[in-house]
Design a protein around this motif. Structure first.
Motif, short mmCIF file in Angstrom:
data_model
loop_
_atom_site.label_atom_id
_atom_site.label_comp_id
_atom_site.label_asym_id
_atom_site.label_seq_id
_atom_site.Cartn_x
_atom_site.Cartn_y
_atom_site.Cartn_z
N VAL A 1 0.87 -1.27 0.14
CA VAL A 1 -0.13 -0.06 -0.14
C VAL A 1 1.08 1.28 -0.12
CG1 VAL A 1 -1.99 -1.14 1.19
CG2 VAL A 1 -0.37 0.03 2.35
N ASP A 2 0.29 2.36 -0.36
CA ASP A 2 0.96 3.55 -0.31
C ASP A 2 0.56 4.21 1.01
OD1 ASP A 2 2.05 6.23 -0.70
OD2 ASP A 2 0.54 6.59 -2.53
N ILE A 3 1.71 4.25 1.94
CA ILE A 3 1.63 5.27 3.29
C ILE A 3 2.05 6.43 3.51
CG2 ILE A 3 1.90 4.52 5.82
CD1 ILE A 3 2.32 1.56 5.11
N ARG A 4 1.30 7.28 3.88
CA ARG A 4 1.85 8.88 4.15
C ARG A 4 1.41 8.96 5.76
NH1 ARG A 4 2.71 10.77 -1.32
NH2 ARG A 4 3.09 8.72 -2.07
N VAL A 5 2.20 9.70 6.18
CA VAL A 5 2.03 10.42 7.60
C VAL A 5 1.75 11.78 7.73
CG1 VAL A 5 3.42 10.80 9.74
CG2 VAL A 5 4.01 8.71 8.39
N PHE A 6 0.58 12.33 8.70
CA PHE A 6 0.14 13.39 8.82
C PHE A 6 -0.02 13.80 10.02
CE2 PHE A 6 -1.64 11.62 4.85
CZ PHE A 6 -1.48 12.75 3.77
N ARG A 7 -0.13 15.26 10.34
CA ARG A 7 -0.43 15.65 11.51
C ARG A 7 -1.73 16.04 11.71
NH1 ARG A 7 3.77 16.90 15.88
NH2 ARG A 7 5.41 15.78 15.42
N ASP A 8 -2.19 16.47 10.35
CA ASP A 8 -3.64 17.10 10.54
C ASP A 8 -4.56 16.01 9.75
OD1 ASP A 8 -5.26 19.60 10.15
OD2 ASP A 8 -5.47 18.98 8.32
N GLU A 9 -5.66 15.80 10.37
CA GLU A 9 -6.72 14.68 10.00
C GLU A 9 -7.40 15.18 8.91
OE1 GLU A 9 -10.56 11.97 11.76
OE2 GLU A 9 -9.32 13.45 13.33
N ASP A 10 -7.72 16.74 8.74
CA ASP A 10 -8.44 16.85 7.33
C ASP A 10 -7.45 16.84 6.18
OD1 ASP A 10 -10.57 17.68 8.79
OD2 ASP A 10 -10.16 19.77 8.90
N ALA A 11 -6.32 16.85 6.31
CA ALA A 11 -5.33 16.86 5.23
C ALA A 11 -5.32 15.12 4.97
CB ALA A 11 -3.98 17.43 5.61
N ALA A 12 -5.10 14.47 5.85
CA ALA A 12 -5.07 12.93 5.78
C ALA A 12 -6.31 12.48 5.02
CB ALA A 12 -4.85 12.35 6.93
N ARG A 13 -7.43 13.04 5.36
CA ARG A 13 -8.70 12.61 4.77
C ARG A 13 -8.71 13.08 3.27
NH1 ARG A 13 -13.76 11.64 8.31
NH2 ARG A 13 -12.93 11.05 10.40
N ARG A 14 -8.47 14.25 2.93
CA ARG A 14 -8.32 14.68 1.38
C ARG A 14 -7.57 13.91 0.80
NH1 ARG A 14 -8.15 19.68 4.09
NH2 ARG A 14 -6.01 19.87 3.81
N TRP A 15 -6.30 13.68 1.27
CA TRP A 15 -5.27 12.69 0.52
C TRP A 15 -5.91 11.20 0.27
CZ3 TRP A 15 -2.36 8.20 1.99
CH2 TRP A 15 -1.61 7.84 0.95
N LEU A 16 -6.55 10.74 1.52
CA LEU A 16 -7.22 9.52 1.20
C LEU A 16 -8.36 9.34 0.22
CD1 LEU A 16 -7.09 8.45 4.91
CD2 LEU A 16 -5.83 7.17 3.36
N ARG A 17 -8.83 10.42 0.14
CA ARG A 17 -10.09 10.56 -0.83
C ARG A 17 -9.57 10.89 -2.13
NH1 ARG A 17 -12.85 13.35 3.37
NH2 ARG A 17 -12.24 15.31 2.27
N GLY A 18 -8.28 11.31 -2.32
CA GLY A 18 -7.58 11.54 -3.67
C GLY A 18 -8.02 13.03 -4.09
N THR A 19 -8.34 13.82 -2.95
CA THR A 19 -8.80 15.26 -3.40
C THR A 19 -7.71 16.18 -2.92
OG1 THR A 19 -10.01 15.36 -1.21
CG2 THR A 19 -11.13 14.68 -3.40
N ALA A 20 -6.48 15.86 -2.76
CA ALA A 20 -5.65 16.67 -2.13
C ALA A 20 -4.14 16.35 -3.05
CB ALA A 20 -5.31 16.53 -0.73
N ASP A 21 -3.04 17.32 -2.80
CA ASP A 21 -1.81 16.84 -3.40
C ASP A 21 -1.25 15.89 -2.62
OD1 ASP A 21 -2.28 18.29 -5.79
OD2 ASP A 21 -1.75 20.12 -4.85
N GLU A 22 -0.11 15.44 -3.06
CA GLU A 22 0.83 14.73 -2.23
C GLU A 22 1.36 15.52 -1.25
OE1 GLU A 22 1.66 11.30 -2.95
OE2 GLU A 22 0.17 11.71 -4.51
#
Length: 127
Positions: free
Chosen positions: A105-126
């Motif tokens: 899987v593609d794993i990324r680390v975040f401190r901001d939950e909204d940013a994490a959710r946007r990335w998970l949904r594919g609606t945010a940049d890397e």
């Protein structure tokens, strides 16, 4: 059990730490989700490890992909997994785990939950 698993309305699986994070706790949460009647290997996953200590020896956390890939392996290949952290220690551990070359899987680390959710949904940049 050190994680509570939730299926959120935005088609996201969220594992929320409820105690210290150990290798057994991660594997138990992962296996519990796979055995859940609503299991869908194509849903993005958010591991929320905020507010809890990570108690995993370095030799063990590098074996984590080996244990999880044995179960779901290529079924989740390319799917997104985010790890939500709130400390330098957790960020270091999560980033080290995410950088392991054996993950399917593609794993990324975040401190901001909204940013994490946007990335998970594919609606945010890397990140």
């Amino acid at each position: 059990m050190a994680f509570r698993t939730e299926i959120l309305s935005d088609e996201l699986v969220r594992h929320v730490a409820t105690g210290d994070i150990t290798m057994d706790a991660i594997v138990s949460a992962y296996m519990g989700w796979i055995e859940n009647p609503f299991f869908n290997p194509f849903l993005p996953v958010l591991w929320d490890v905020r507010r809890h200590g990570i108690r995993i020896a370095a030799r063990d956390f590098m074996r984590l992909p080996e244990r999880t890939n044995q179960v779901t392996g290529k079924r989740r290949a390319g799917m997104r997994t985010a790890v939500l952290v709130d400390s330098v220690n957790a960020e270091f551990v999560a980033t080290t785990i995410a950088g392991h070359h054996e993950w399917a899987v593609d794993i990324r680390v975040f401190r901001d939950e909204d940013a994490a959710r946007r990335w998970l949904r594919g609606t945010a940049d890397e990140p």
